[in-house]
Design an enzyme around this catalytic site. Structure first.
Site, PDB file in Angstrom:
ATOM      1  N   SER A 130       0.863  -1.182   0.000  1.00  0.00           N
ATOM      2  CA  SER A 130       0.000   0.000   0.000  1.00  0.00           C
ATOM      3  C   SER A 130       0.895   1.225   0.000  1.00  0.00           C
ATOM      4  O   SER A 130       2.057   1.157   0.417  1.00  0.00           O
ATOM      5  CB  SER A 130      -0.885   0.003   1.258  1.00  0.00           C
ATOM      6  OG  SER A 130      -1.525   1.254   1.426  1.00  0.00           O
ATOM      7  N   TYR A 143      -2.072  -0.204  10.671  1.00  0.00           N
ATOM      8  CA  TYR A 143      -2.030  -0.552   9.252  1.00  0.00           C
ATOM      9  C   TYR A 143      -0.736  -0.083   8.601  1.00  0.00           C
ATOM     10  O   TYR A 143      -0.071  -0.848   7.894  1.00  0.00           O
ATOM     11  CB  TYR A 143      -3.223   0.068   8.541  1.00  0.00           C
ATOM     12  CG  TYR A 143      -3.332  -0.283   7.076  1.00  0.00           C
ATOM     13  CD1 TYR A 143      -3.545  -1.592   6.674  1.00  0.00           C
ATOM     14  CD2 TYR A 143      -3.249   0.705   6.094  1.00  0.00           C
ATOM     15  CE1 TYR A 143      -3.663  -1.920   5.328  1.00  0.00           C
ATOM     16  CE2 TYR A 143      -3.364   0.391   4.753  1.00  0.00           C
ATOM     17  CZ  TYR A 143      -3.571  -0.921   4.380  1.00  0.00           C
ATOM     18  OH  TYR A 143      -3.688  -1.239   3.034  1.00  0.00           O
TER      19      TYR A 143
END
Length: 253
Positions: A130, A143
């Site tokens: 990501s 995250y």
């Protein structure tokens, strides 16, 4: 020869889109995920072979890997965001789960399938990270920390496989609108999830990311895409997001 692909986290979102896209390209896809009902629907729709598996279960992963003689492409897609808490309010169990799924799950399946990847004589490992793997933001600690680790894992693997015929590709999407990602992050609060994408003209879709995977694995085997960062036009950077129309009417393509 039909090439074999393993896609983890295949039951929904980006994983399901990658499964469908690679099956369309003629790959034999082994679709791996925890939810049997969704895998069954995906298999019927795409022709993929379903395998119910939790990638955080080392023993179960080993049993699965023992059934795979040759793996031409491994797509490490299993992952997700599981809270939006500040560090001050963080639950260590959520952090542990985030690392288990995003990092250790990737490690488990990659390590277990390495003999099958090497047996292919020219294989590719794709790890879905990501843009959160190289930037941080408030409320994203569990995250972003996990995706930073997944980014490090991918880079380390590429170095360690130097001299052997396995490409290592990292694909790092920015804002992607899927049915579950933001909903899971906000513990099922659909209003908070919807606010993430409010007024954003065309965030990425799962199909967009699947197209990037197909591009990277479809290149000649000597061509390695080390890292592919892909964002919607509305997102210039992790902290720079345009909300409002970008196009007059329909985009031309």
């Amino acid at each position: 020869m039909v090439k074999t692909t393993v896609v983890t986290g295949a039951s929904s979102g980006i994983g399901a889109a990658i499964t469908a896209r690679l099956a369309k390209e003629g790959y034999q896809v082994l679709a791996v995920a925890r939810r049997a009902d969704r895998l069954a629907e995906l298999a019927e729709r795409t022709g993929a072979t379903p395998y119910v598996l939790d990638v955080t279960d080392v023993d179960a992963v080993a049993r699965f890997a023992a059934t795979v003689e040759r793996c031409d492409v491994l797509v490490n897609n299993a992952g997700g965001a599981f809270d939006a808490a500040t560090l001050e309010a963080a639950d260590p169990e959520v952090w542990r789960h985030s690392f288990d799924v995003n990092v250790l799950g990737t490690l488990n399946i990659t390590r277990a399938l390495m003999p099958a990847l090497l047996a292919a004589g020219g294989a590719t490992v794709v790890t879905m990270t990501s843009t959160a793997g190289f930037a941080v933001y408030e409320g994203g600690g569990s995250y972003t920390a996990a995706k930073h680790a997944a980014h490090a894992l991918s880079g380390t693997l590429r170095l360690e496989l130097s001299g052997r015929p396995v490409r290592v590709v990292e694909i790092a999407p920015g804002m992607v609108k899927t049915e579950e990602f933001a909903v899971n992050r906000f513990a099922g609060d659909v209003d908070k999830a919807a606010a993430v994408y409010a007024d954003v003209d065309r965030p990425l879709t799962a199909d967009d990311v699947a197209e990037c995977v197909a591009f990277a694995v479809g290149l000649p085997i000597h061509v390695n895409v080390d890292q592919l960062v892909v964002r919607p036009l509305a997102q210039a950077a992790q902290h720079k997001l345009h909300r409002g129309p970008l196009f007059d009417g329909e985009a031309t393509r």
